[in-house]
Design an enzyme around this catalytic site. Structure first.
Site, mmCIF file in Angstrom:
data_model
loop_
_atom_site.group_PDB
_atom_site.id
_atom_site.type_symbol
_atom_site.label_atom_id
_atom_site.label_comp_id
_atom_site.label_asym_id
_atom_site.label_seq_id
_atom_site.Cartn_x
_atom_site.Cartn_y
_atom_site.Cartn_z
ATOM 1 N N TYR A 164 10.809 -18.903 -15.952
ATOM 2 C CA TYR A 164 10.314 -17.898 -14.860
ATOM 3 C C TYR A 164 10.714 -18.298 -13.453
ATOM 4 O O TYR A 164 10.601 -17.109 -12.502
ATOM 5 C CB TYR A 164 9.187 -17.401 -14.971
ATOM 6 C CG TYR A 164 8.816 -16.702 -16.290
ATOM 7 C CD1 TYR A 164 9.478 -15.485 -16.835
ATOM 8 C CD2 TYR A 164 7.728 -17.413 -17.070
ATOM 9 C CE1 TYR A 164 9.329 -15.037 -18.161
ATOM 10 C CE2 TYR A 164 7.680 -16.939 -18.362
ATOM 11 C CZ TYR A 164 8.226 -15.772 -18.907
ATOM 12 O OH TYR A 164 7.953 -15.277 -20.231
ATOM 13 N N ASN A 205 8.759 -4.293 -14.508
ATOM 14 C CA ASN A 205 8.616 -5.319 -15.633
ATOM 15 C C ASN A 205 7.265 -5.139 -16.301
ATOM 16 O O ASN A 205 6.334 -5.813 -15.933
ATOM 17 C CB ASN A 205 8.812 -6.662 -14.819
ATOM 18 C CG ASN A 205 8.784 -7.893 -15.844
ATOM 19 O OD1 ASN A 205 8.666 -7.674 -16.905
ATOM 20 N ND2 ASN A 205 9.205 -9.069 -15.256
ATOM 21 N N ASP A 241 5.556 6.282 -23.993
ATOM 22 C CA ASP A 241 5.241 7.840 -23.630
ATOM 23 C C ASP A 241 5.047 7.994 -22.359
ATOM 24 O O ASP A 241 5.515 8.982 -21.968
ATOM 25 C CB ASP A 241 4.041 8.068 -24.537
ATOM 26 C CG ASP A 241 4.207 7.986 -25.977
ATOM 27 O OD1 ASP A 241 5.174 8.107 -26.601
ATOM 28 O OD2 ASP A 241 3.060 8.187 -26.722
ATOM 29 N N HIS A 290 13.582 -7.571 -16.431
ATOM 30 C CA HIS A 290 12.900 -8.919 -17.094
ATOM 31 C C HIS A 290 13.691 -10.060 -16.280
ATOM 32 O O HIS A 290 14.945 -10.021 -16.009
ATOM 33 C CB HIS A 290 13.428 -9.056 -18.530
ATOM 34 C CG HIS A 290 12.721 -7.842 -19.154
ATOM 35 N ND1 HIS A 290 11.385 -7.929 -19.407
ATOM 36 C CD2 HIS A 290 13.266 -6.601 -19.878
ATOM 37 C CE1 HIS A 290 11.061 -6.696 -20.133
ATOM 38 N NE2 HIS A 290 12.218 -6.289 -20.445
ATOM 39 N N ILE A 291 12.905 -11.087 -15.934
ATOM 40 C CA ILE A 291 13.273 -12.284 -15.187
ATOM 41 C C ILE A 291 14.150 -12.918 -16.016
ATOM 42 O O ILE A 291 15.274 -13.377 -15.744
ATOM 43 C CB ILE A 291 11.969 -13.069 -14.667
ATOM 44 C CG1 ILE A 291 11.250 -12.108 -13.780
ATOM 45 C CG2 ILE A 291 12.639 -14.325 -14.270
ATOM 46 C CD1 ILE A 291 9.929 -12.623 -13.252
ATOM 47 N N SER A 292 13.782 -13.328 -17.289
ATOM 48 C CA SER A 292 14.158 -14.146 -18.494
ATOM 49 C C SER A 292 15.307 -13.406 -19.045
ATOM 50 O O SER A 292 15.337 -11.797 -19.033
ATOM 51 C CB SER A 292 13.431 -14.579 -19.249
ATOM 52 O OG SER A 292 12.486 -13.678 -20.012
HETATM 53 O O1 CA2 Z 1 11.245 -12.189 -18.559
HETATM 54 C C1 CA2 Z 1 10.573 -11.275 -18.175
HETATM 55 O O2 CA2 Z 1 10.450 -10.932 -17.159
HETATM 56 C C2 CA2 Z 1 9.487 -10.986 -19.293
HETATM 57 O O3 CA2 Z 1 9.175 -9.778 -19.199
HETATM 58 C C3 CA2 Z 1 8.242 -11.810 -18.970
HETATM 59 C C4 CA2 Z 1 7.061 -11.745 -19.979
HETATM 60 C C5 CA2 Z 1 7.471 -11.844 -21.337
HETATM 61 O O4 CA2 Z 1 6.453 -11.416 -22.414
HETATM 62 C C6 CA2 Z 1 8.671 -10.881 -21.751
HETATM 63 O O5 CA2 Z 1 8.888 -11.024 -23.073
HETATM 64 C C7 CA2 Z 1 9.572 -11.021 -20.677
HETATM 65 C C8 CA2 Z 1 6.093 -12.514 -19.886
HETATM 66 C C9 CA2 Z 1 5.373 -12.641 -18.416
HETATM 67 C C10 CA2 Z 1 4.440 -13.805 -18.059
HETATM 68 O O6 CA2 Z 1 4.751 -14.580 -17.106
HETATM 69 C C11 CA2 Z 1 4.210 -15.898 -16.802
HETATM 70 C C12 CA2 Z 1 4.747 -16.404 -15.675
HETATM 71 C C13 CA2 Z 1 4.423 -17.713 -15.332
HETATM 72 C C14 CA2 Z 1 3.573 -18.380 -16.254
HETATM 73 C C15 CA2 Z 1 3.186 -17.949 -17.438
HETATM 74 C C16 CA2 Z 1 3.504 -16.622 -17.654
#
Ligand code: CA2
Length: 147
Positions: free
Chosen positions: A24, A75, A88, A101-103
């Site tokens: 991230y 997000n 919904d 999404h960041i990733s």
């Molecule tokens: O890639 C993304 O932005 C996600 O939405 C991030 C979510 C994940 O469940 C999605 O599949 C993709 C997770 C967010 C958790 O963020 C963290 C950041 C730093 C450390 C731990 C978790």
């Protein structure tokens, strides 16, 4: 005209910059908010930036955006892949929605490859890192100002 864009963030995104930097990045959520507010100020727009770890609260924030916003950038984090209730709430909006999404969710575990939110969103950005938020805001404002 000043456009008001709600930028909503789901569960665990408050941990950005503290853990999992390999996935991230190193920016905190506050860094992201500051960048977006600066960008909005330069472009005569207003940003309402929120994060919650609770599904019901995220739904309330979507309702609020529908009442007084011109667009939503969301997000939904983990709720992306699980929440029909969120889907919904987004379906009920009649303003543009960009999912960020960041990733790159397609490069990760299979359960991340499906998104309920994408069926309600106008556009999806995945894998641009935190720049995805700025790209989304730029595109949102460009489209709103061309209408
Ligand atoms: O890639 C993304 O932005 C996600 O939405 C991030 C979510 C994940 O469940 C999605 O599949 C993709 C997770 C967010 C958790 O963020 C963290 C950041 C730093 C450390 C731990 C978790």
């Amino acid at each position: 005209m000043t456009n008001r864009i709600h930028i909503l963030n789901g569960p665990n995104l408050n941990l950005l910059g503290e853990r999992e930097p390999d996935i991230y990045g190193v920016s905190s959520l506050k860094d992201i908010e500051n960048n977006l507010v600066t960008f909005a100020n330069r472009n005569e727009a207003e940003v309402i930036f929120r994060q919650t770890n609770h599904e019901g609260e995220l739904i309330e924030l979507i309702h609020e955006a529908g009442k007084n916003g011109d667009g939503v950038i969301i997000n939904p984090a983990g709720y992306t892949h699980t929440s029909i209730a969120l889907y919904d709430a987004l379906l009920a909006l009649n303003i543009p929605i960009i999912e960020v999404h960041i990733s790159n969710i397609y490069k990760r575990e299979k359960f991340r490859h499906s998104s309920y939110v994408s069926m309600a969103a106008n556009s999806v950005i995945s894998g641009l890192g935190v720049d995805g938020y700025t790209v989304a805001l730029e595109s949102m404002l460009k489209n709103l100002n061309s209408n």
